[in-house]
Write a protein that holds these residues in place. Sequence first.
Motif, PDB file in Angstrom:
ATOM      1  N   PHE A 109       0.839  -1.205   0.000  1.00  0.00           N
ATOM      2  CA  PHE A 109       0.000   0.000   0.000  1.00  0.00           C
ATOM      3  C   PHE A 109       0.873   1.254   0.000  1.00  0.00           C
ATOM      4  CE2 PHE A 109      -1.998   3.496   2.203  1.00  0.00           C
ATOM      5  CZ  PHE A 109      -3.297   3.527   1.722  1.00  0.00           C
ATOM      6  N   VAL A 110       1.878   1.276   0.863  1.00  0.00           N
ATOM      7  CA  VAL A 110       2.781   2.428   0.914  1.00  0.00           C
ATOM      8  C   VAL A 110       3.545   2.569  -0.396  1.00  0.00           C
ATOM      9  CG1 VAL A 110       4.754   3.463   2.101  1.00  0.00           C
ATOM     10  CG2 VAL A 110       2.980   2.284   3.413  1.00  0.00           C
ATOM     11  N   GLY A 111       3.980   1.427  -0.955  1.00  0.00           N
ATOM     12  CA  GLY A 111       4.713   1.472  -2.213  1.00  0.00           C
ATOM     13  C   GLY A 111       3.883   2.051  -3.344  1.00  0.00           C
ATOM     14  N   THR A 112       2.639   1.585  -3.491  1.00  0.00           N
ATOM     15  CA  THR A 112       1.790   2.115  -4.556  1.00  0.00           C
ATOM     16  C   THR A 112       1.375   3.555  -4.260  1.00  0.00           C
ATOM     17  OG1 THR A 112      -0.199   1.147  -3.524  1.00  0.00           O
ATOM     18  CG2 THR A 112       0.930  -0.162  -5.218  1.00  0.00           C
ATOM     19  N   PHE A 113       1.263   3.912  -2.980  1.00  0.00           N
ATOM     20  CA  PHE A 113       0.935   5.286  -2.606  1.00  0.00           C
ATOM     21  C   PHE A 113       1.958   6.256  -3.176  1.00  0.00           C
ATOM     22  CE2 PHE A 113       1.391   8.997   0.033  1.00  0.00           C
ATOM     23  CZ  PHE A 113       0.101   9.383   0.361  1.00  0.00           C
ATOM     24  N   PHE A 114       3.222   5.966  -2.974  1.00  0.00           N
ATOM     25  CA  PHE A 114       4.257   6.889  -3.442  1.00  0.00           C
ATOM     26  C   PHE A 114       4.517   6.741  -4.938  1.00  0.00           C
ATOM     27  CE2 PHE A 114       5.462   7.077   1.130  1.00  0.00           C
ATOM     28  CZ  PHE A 114       5.370   8.452   1.270  1.00  0.00           C
ATOM     29  N   ALA A 115       4.509   5.511  -5.451  1.00  0.00           N
ATOM     30  CA  ALA A 115       4.784   5.326  -6.874  1.00  0.00           C
ATOM     31  C   ALA A 115       3.779   6.074  -7.736  1.00  0.00           C
ATOM     32  CB  ALA A 115       4.781   3.836  -7.224  1.00  0.00           C
ATOM     33  N   PHE A 116       2.494   5.912  -7.435  1.00  0.00           N
ATOM     34  CA  PHE A 116       1.471   6.557  -8.248  1.00  0.00           C
ATOM     35  C   PHE A 116       1.112   7.941  -7.739  1.00  0.00           C
ATOM     36  CE2 PHE A 116       1.122   2.264  -9.655  1.00  0.00           C
ATOM     37  CZ  PHE A 116       0.700   2.352 -10.977  1.00  0.00           C
ATOM     38  N   GLY A 117       1.237   8.159  -6.426  1.00  0.00           N
ATOM     39  CA  GLY A 117       0.946   9.486  -5.893  1.00  0.00           C
ATOM     40  C   GLY A 117       1.848  10.542  -6.490  1.00  0.00           C
ATOM     41  N   GLY A 139      14.112   1.728  -5.406  1.00  0.00           N
ATOM     42  CA  GLY A 139      13.193   2.525  -6.200  1.00  0.00           C
ATOM     43  C   GLY A 139      12.771   3.800  -5.496  1.00  0.00           C
ATOM     44  N   MET A 140      12.495   3.701  -4.202  1.00  0.00           N
ATOM     45  CA  MET A 140      12.126   4.894  -3.449  1.00  0.00           C
ATOM     46  C   MET A 140      13.252   5.928  -3.452  1.00  0.00           C
ATOM     47  SD  MET A 140       9.052   4.904  -2.176  1.00  0.00           S
ATOM     48  CE  MET A 140       7.693   3.721  -1.985  1.00  0.00           C
ATOM     49  N   ALA A 141      14.482   5.454  -3.316  1.00  0.00           N
ATOM     50  CA  ALA A 141      15.626   6.371  -3.337  1.00  0.00           C
ATOM     51  C   ALA A 141      15.740   7.066  -4.690  1.00  0.00           C
ATOM     52  CB  ALA A 141      16.910   5.610  -3.013  1.00  0.00           C
ATOM     53  N   LEU A 142      15.470   6.345  -5.769  1.00  0.00           N
ATOM     54  CA  LEU A 142      15.541   6.930  -7.098  1.00  0.00           C
ATOM     55  C   LEU A 142      14.431   7.952  -7.331  1.00  0.00           C
ATOM     56  CD1 LEU A 142      16.413   3.743  -9.189  1.00  0.00           C
ATOM     57  CD2 LEU A 142      17.904   5.716  -8.744  1.00  0.00           C
ATOM     58  N   VAL A 143      13.229   7.675  -6.827  1.00  0.00           N
ATOM     59  CA  VAL A 143      12.133   8.647  -6.936  1.00  0.00           C
ATOM     60  C   VAL A 143      12.510   9.944  -6.222  1.00  0.00           C
ATOM     61  CG1 VAL A 143       9.752   9.157  -6.269  1.00  0.00           C
ATOM     62  CG2 VAL A 143      10.319   6.919  -7.207  1.00  0.00           C
ATOM     63  N   ALA A 144      13.038   9.812  -5.008  1.00  0.00           N
ATOM     64  CA  ALA A 144      13.446  10.998  -4.251  1.00  0.00           C
ATOM     65  C   ALA A 144      14.527  11.773  -4.996  1.00  0.00           C
ATOM     66  CB  ALA A 144      13.936  10.580  -2.861  1.00  0.00           C
ATOM     67  N   ALA A 145      15.491  11.048  -5.558  1.00  0.00           N
ATOM     68  CA  ALA A 145      16.564  11.720  -6.297  1.00  0.00           C
ATOM     69  C   ALA A 145      16.027  12.414  -7.547  1.00  0.00           C
ATOM     70  CB  ALA A 145      17.639  10.694  -6.679  1.00  0.00           C
ATOM     71  N   GLY A 146      15.054  11.799  -8.213  1.00  0.00           N
ATOM     72  CA  GLY A 146      14.463  12.414  -9.390  1.00  0.00           C
ATOM     73  C   GLY A 146      13.733  13.701  -9.075  1.00  0.00           C
ATOM     74  N   LEU A 147      12.969  13.697  -7.983  1.00  0.00           N
ATOM     75  CA  LEU A 147      12.264  14.906  -7.564  1.00  0.00           C
ATOM     76  C   LEU A 147      13.248  16.011  -7.191  1.00  0.00           C
ATOM     77  CD1 LEU A 147       9.468  13.297  -5.374  1.00  0.00           C
ATOM     78  CD2 LEU A 147       9.087  14.591  -7.475  1.00  0.00           C
ATOM     79  N   ALA A 148      14.256  15.651  -6.407  1.00  0.00           N
ATOM     80  CA  ALA A 148      15.250  16.646  -5.985  1.00  0.00           C
ATOM     81  C   ALA A 148      16.010  17.203  -7.181  1.00  0.00           C
ATOM     82  CB  ALA A 148      16.220  16.011  -4.985  1.00  0.00           C
ATOM     83  N   GLY A 149      16.325  16.350  -8.153  1.00  0.00           N
ATOM     84  CA  GLY A 149      17.029  16.818  -9.336  1.00  0.00           C
ATOM     85  C   GLY A 149      16.175  17.735 -10.192  1.00  0.00           C
ATOM     86  N   ALA A 150      14.899  17.402 -10.357  1.00  0.00           N
ATOM     87  CA  ALA A 150      14.003  18.243 -11.148  1.00  0.00           C
ATOM     88  C   ALA A 150      13.836  19.618 -10.523  1.00  0.00           C
ATOM     89  CB  ALA A 150      12.645  17.560 -11.297  1.00  0.00           C
ATOM     90  N   ALA A 151      13.903  19.676  -9.202  1.00  0.00           N
ATOM     91  CA  ALA A 151      13.767  20.958  -8.514  1.00  0.00           C
ATOM     92  C   ALA A 151      14.900  21.924  -8.852  1.00  0.00           C
ATOM     93  CB  ALA A 151      13.709  20.733  -6.999  1.00  0.00           C
ATOM     94  N   LYS A 152      16.018  21.388  -9.336  1.00  0.00           N
ATOM     95  CA  LYS A 152      17.176  22.223  -9.677  1.00  0.00           C
ATOM     96  C   LYS A 152      17.281  22.503 -11.178  1.00  0.00           C
ATOM     97  CE  LYS A 152      18.595  22.042  -5.371  1.00  0.00           C
ATOM     98  NZ  LYS A 152      18.525  23.238  -4.502  1.00  0.00           N
TER      99      LYS A 152
END
Length: 408
Positions: A22-30, A87-100
């Motif tokens: 549930f947590v995994g799909t929450f963040f992946a699709f959220g 995968g969670m670490a990569l999502v976080a890195a992608g968001l942080a990178g896009a912010a820059k």
Amino acid sequence: MASGTHTPPRLFYGWIVVAAAFVGTFFAFGIAYSFGPFFPAIETEFQASRSDVALVSAIAGALLFALGAVSGPLADRLGPAALAATGMALVAAGLAGAAKATALWHVYLAYGLGVGVGTGFIYIPVISAVQRWFVLRRGLASGLAVMGIGAGALVTPPAANWLIEHHGWRDAMTLLAVVVAVVGGLAMLALRHSPEKRGLYPDGGPPPDASAPPGPAATLREALRTRDFWLLGAAGLFISFSLFVPMVHMVPYVLDHGMDEAIGAWLLSLIGVSSLAGRFLFGVVADRLGRLRTLIGVYLALAVMMAFWYVARDAWTLTFFAIIFGTLYGGFAPLMPAIIADVFGVRHLGSILGVNYSGAGLGVLTGPTLAGFLFDLTGSYALAIVAAVVGLLAGAACLLAVRPRQPG
């Protein structure tokens, strides 16, 4: 392995796997669904066309499904926990990178690839893990696990919209990255590959009857030789092509009809909360009426609602669309992996599910991007909506050709 007289624990660990999924799909699709509120800000920041901006989300969505061909076999071999945490670490890195980002192609690289690869390493491993822990209650367990998709769609778009309004889109992405890394990463560590590796049996029950005929246990190579594999893959491609059009374009759609961005974010959240009910409802109903038959009905009803979207041009009609569309949409996520598990078994499910979902990745890539192109070409979403309706009807036709089977 534990003997047949072993007393199972009071809380079957399969439900902890469901909670982690549930947590995994929450963040992946959220995170995928929260791109809508970022759409206007990125469009303005980089002076880009709608098709160019839509491609950011399309890349991420396509990779989410397409990478299942890689993450599924890896999950079969290595287990889901380490893969999903990565995968969670990569999502976080992608968001942080896009912010820059200082150019749109930076957003393609960071958000499109980072979030896309990250979610691709989350979805198939967590969903295939749930299927292994349940047989009789597979529809219910799948429904509860993928309720995270609806919850993510409910929470993240308005949260992202609020963060954008108060802190700007760049800081909003950075803050989301921190939450994903900490909360999502820790939850993924609770995943486990199968009940047998913990001395348990599916559904928390006793050992299976040795005299009962064995269920299906196809390898990926065997599955690829079947007609049903390709029909199910095509059905996934067609529905993903259609479903992500309103997910990506809802905010600009409401702006075109004189409403503000907050209403667009609200409608995306309403789709999410309605899908929560749909995931639970269709998961329970399908266990009784038949999972394949139920999913065919979902496809046909979604085609009707997608056609209704064309005439929904004010807050009230769009609210009605969001509620019904979301409820029906909630039926797809739990039923498709459960049907694939019923047809091919769970021994090599990560590999089979991952490769089968690659078609859905192509649909996610082409659907929103084509919708943006058609809008840029005609100044209207009419042709995009027609294409989405046709996609859903084609998917229903594929499912009708699949041979129904009993759960195994």
